[in-house]
Structures are given as structure tokens and as C-alpha cells.
Design an enzyme around this catalytic site. Structure first.
Site, PDB file in Angstrom:
ATOM      1  N   HIS A  52      -7.674  -5.272  -0.412  1.00 57.08           N
ATOM      2  CA  HIS A  52      -6.535  -4.394  -0.153  1.00 57.08           C
ATOM      3  C   HIS A  52      -5.616  -5.057   0.872  1.00 57.08           C
ATOM      4  CE1 HIS A  52      -4.457  -0.555  -0.384  1.00 57.08           C
ATOM      5  NE2 HIS A  52      -4.265  -0.640   0.925  1.00 57.08           N
TER       6      HIS A  52
ATOM      7  N   SER B  96       0.825  -1.200   0.000  1.00 59.19           N
ATOM      8  CA  SER B  96       0.000   0.000   0.000  1.00 59.19           C
ATOM      9  C   SER B  96       0.868   1.263   0.000  1.00 59.19           C
ATOM     10  CB  SER B  96      -0.961  -0.046   1.194  1.00 59.19           C
ATOM     11  OG  SER B  96      -1.966   0.928   1.083  1.00 59.19           O
TER      12      SER B  96
ATOM     13  N   ASP C 147      -9.817  -4.390  -5.370  1.00 63.70           N
ATOM     14  CA  ASP C 147      -9.299  -3.600  -4.255  1.00 63.70           C
ATOM     15  C   ASP C 147     -10.212  -2.401  -3.988  1.00 63.70           C
ATOM     16  OD1 ASP C 147      -7.799  -1.804  -2.593  1.00 63.70           O
ATOM     17  OD2 ASP C 147      -5.943  -2.758  -3.249  1.00 63.70           O
TER      18      ASP C 147
END
Length: 332
Positions: free
Chosen positions: A299, A143, A270
Site C-alpha cells: 500500500h 490512497s 495491497d
């Protein structure tokens, strides 16, 4: 390297749900039982970074993997520990870094961390390479940590140490302004509350450390990232405003300059990513960037099923490194 074919990763029900994939690891995954060695690094600007070292289980001359966590994460979250466990089992030493203020102790300076920080990753790399023990180094980012990793590799490739041979990143919001808009949706309200509560606590600590520098009036009323970044992230880190921060720190603009093999894994489902976070043109043109887009994963999820010890993302890293011939890594 072109856009890769859709992988055959199809988790069992109910992990075909993007939100379950996203939430399950945090709430229900068993914490991988590892015994990292905590180490503090002094930074060039008079601050510090805390890192966790994990040594491989084989006793062999290892390569090194440096793992960067996501927004409001830390080195002992389950997903960095899971990656560290898989890598050490396959002959790699691992360093999981903590962004400034994320190791359980506030850092010394007013600055914290943000999506575009790259100097700290460079500091950790240089520190780990000083003994000269590692021939092969790989960077792994999740991320926000993935955005930092890609930006680091592309913004100034000439400073990247030659030992850095590859990178793998997952669930990267590489177009920040667009991802912020996606996060404003009602489906993501639970995540937004969690992030802003945690970020707000860090800002209040900074306000107490540096009286008069930060005005926290009304911080509890902020509900989305843009006003938070306008008031706090941007001014604390030298940006004009949130838009300036998002524009300068989005990693997508740096992808074409990356000069080492890099695997970017973005799940189609996601819930945090905008369509612009899937850089197909860059991957099609780049000799180094491979874009893989599994249908499922949420995610930073990528769970296989109820009984699997390792997550699909962890196996995917091992297979990629094996494909590159690094450290004779065996397929997971």
C-alpha cells in the site's frame, strides 16, 4: 483504455513482502530534501487550506502536478516529497496539498476531511490556475487522495478545468465499505491502531474548539473504522451514518464518467484493498481509465530496491505523462 498488461516491476527481496513495502517508506526511506514554499488558501466556506509549492529544476515553462496524500498524511510525508522531487526533475511544477487539519494547524470549522471531499481539490485547482501560467495540469493521488481525485473527476466532469489533462492514482480504496472490512483483519491491526490514534487526536482538538458539539466519551475504546465513522466522520460531514458515507463517497461508482486519461495503479498484494477495489469492468469499457495491477507494491509502497533513489511509482508517473505527450516529459 483496457486493463494494462502486468508491468515488469519485480522488486528485489525482501521487498516482495507487501507489509514491508507498506511500512518501509515511512520508517526507513530518507526524507527527500526539498525546499517547498508554504502558501495558505482561503476557502469559500471561510476555512483555509495549506499547500506546498515546488518549482521545477529546469527553469522551463512547466506544467503543474497537484499531489493529494492519504489518510492522516500531509504534504511533507516522504511519498509526496518523493513524487515532487521526481516531477520537478522532469520539468513539472508541483503543488502538494494538505487536507483540512493535516498541515500542523487545526482548521477553523468543525468539518475536517474524509474520503469523498472534492471541493477542496477544486479550490486548490482554481487558485493555481488564476495566473494563467499552466497549460497542462495533472492530478496525482495516493490512497484516500486517490479516491478523492477519482470522485472529483467523475462526479461532475463539467466543472473540471480544461487544463486538467490527466490523472494518476495509486493504492485507491475505491470501495470504502469493503476496504474497511479488510482493515478489520488481524494482519492490519498495527495500521489500524496508528490511524485511529491519530484521528482521535484530531477529534479531541475539535471537541475542545467547539464545546458541546462532539462527545468524545469512550473514543479510546474504538478499534475499527466503522464505529469511528458512525460517531464522528458521518455526523460532522452531513452523512446519516458510516454506511451512508461509504456508499456515497466510494469512487468506483464515478469511474465510468471520467473524461480525461487516468492511470489507476493497484498492487495485487495491497493489504488494505478488497477485491472490489480492482475495477476491471470499468477499465475494460472506459476510453479513459487504464488499470494497472503490479503483483507487488503493498500500500503506497512500490520501492525498487535498496539503492534506488526514486520509487517505481514515481517513474511510472513520468512514463505515463511522456506517453500522453504532456510538456515533453522525458521518461524517468
Amino acid at each position: 483504455m483496457p486493463v494494462l498488461p502486468r508491468p515488469r516491476y519485480r522488486p528485489s527481496f525482501p521487498f516482495t513482502s507487501a507489509h514491508l513495502q507498506t511500512i518501509f517508506p515511512t520508517l526507513f526511506r530518507k526524507t527527500p530534501q526539498l525546499s517547498p514554499n508554504r502558501e495558505r488558501i482561503e476557502t469559500p466556506d471561510g476555512d483555509f487550506l495549506d499547500i506546498d509549492r515546488h518549482f521545477n529544476a529546469t527553469g522551463n515553462n512547466a506544467g503543474l502536478a497537484i499531489v493529494s496524500h492519504g489518510l492522516e498524511g500531509h504534504s511533507r510525508k516522504k511519498y509526496p516529497l518523493g513524487m515532487a522531487r521526481c516531477l520537478t526533475e522532469n520539468g513539472w511544477d508541483v503543488v502538494c496539498l494538505n487536507f483540512r487539519g493535516c498541515s500542523g494547524e487545526s482548521n477553523r470549522l468543525p468539518r475536517l476531511y474524509h474520503s469523498g471531499v472534492t471541493d477542496d481539490l477544486h479550490t486548490v485547482l482554481r487558485h493555481c490556475l488564476v495566473p494563467g501560467n499552466y497549460r497542462d495540469v495533472v492530478l496525482i493521488g495516493f490512497s484516500m487522495g486517490g479516491n478523492q481525485t477519482l470522485k472529483y473527476l467523475g462526479e461532475n466532469p463539467g466543472i473540471v478545468p480544461p487544463q486538467v489533462k490527466a490523472a494518476v492514482v495509486f493504492s485507491v480504496p475505491c470501495m470504502l465499505a469493503d476496504s474497511v472490512e479488510v482493515m478489520n483483519s488481524w494482519q492490519n491491526a498495527l495500521y489500524m491502531r496508528y490511524f485511529l490514534k491519530s484521528l482521535g487526536e484530531k477529534i479531541r482538538i475539535k471537541a475542545a474548539m467547539f464545546p458541546g458539539l462532539i462527545d468524545t466519551t469512550g473514543i479510546e475504546k474504538i478499534r475499527t473504522f466503522a464505529p469511528f465513522d458512525d460517531r464522528f466522520t458521518a455526523p460532522l460531514h452531513g452523512f446519516r451514518d458510516a454506511a451512508d458515507y461509504y456508499r456515497k463517497c466510494s469512487a468506483r461508482q464515478f469511474l465510468s464518467a471520467i473524461q480525461i486519461p487516468c492511470l489507476m495503479v493497484q498492487a495485487i498484494d495491497d493489504p488494505f484493498l478488497s477485491p472490489t477495489c480492482f475495477p476491471l469492468p470499468e477499465a475494460e469499457k472506459s476510453p479513459y481509465l487504464s488499470l494497472e495491477m503490479p503483483e507487488f507494491g503493498g500500500h503506497v509502497g512500490f520501492r525498487n530496491g535498496w539503492r534506488k533513489l526514486h520509487y517505481w511509482s514515481e517513474y511510472r508517473v513520468i512514463r505515463f505523462l511522456h506517453h500522453l505527450g504532456l510538456q515533453e516529459t522525458a521518461p524517468g
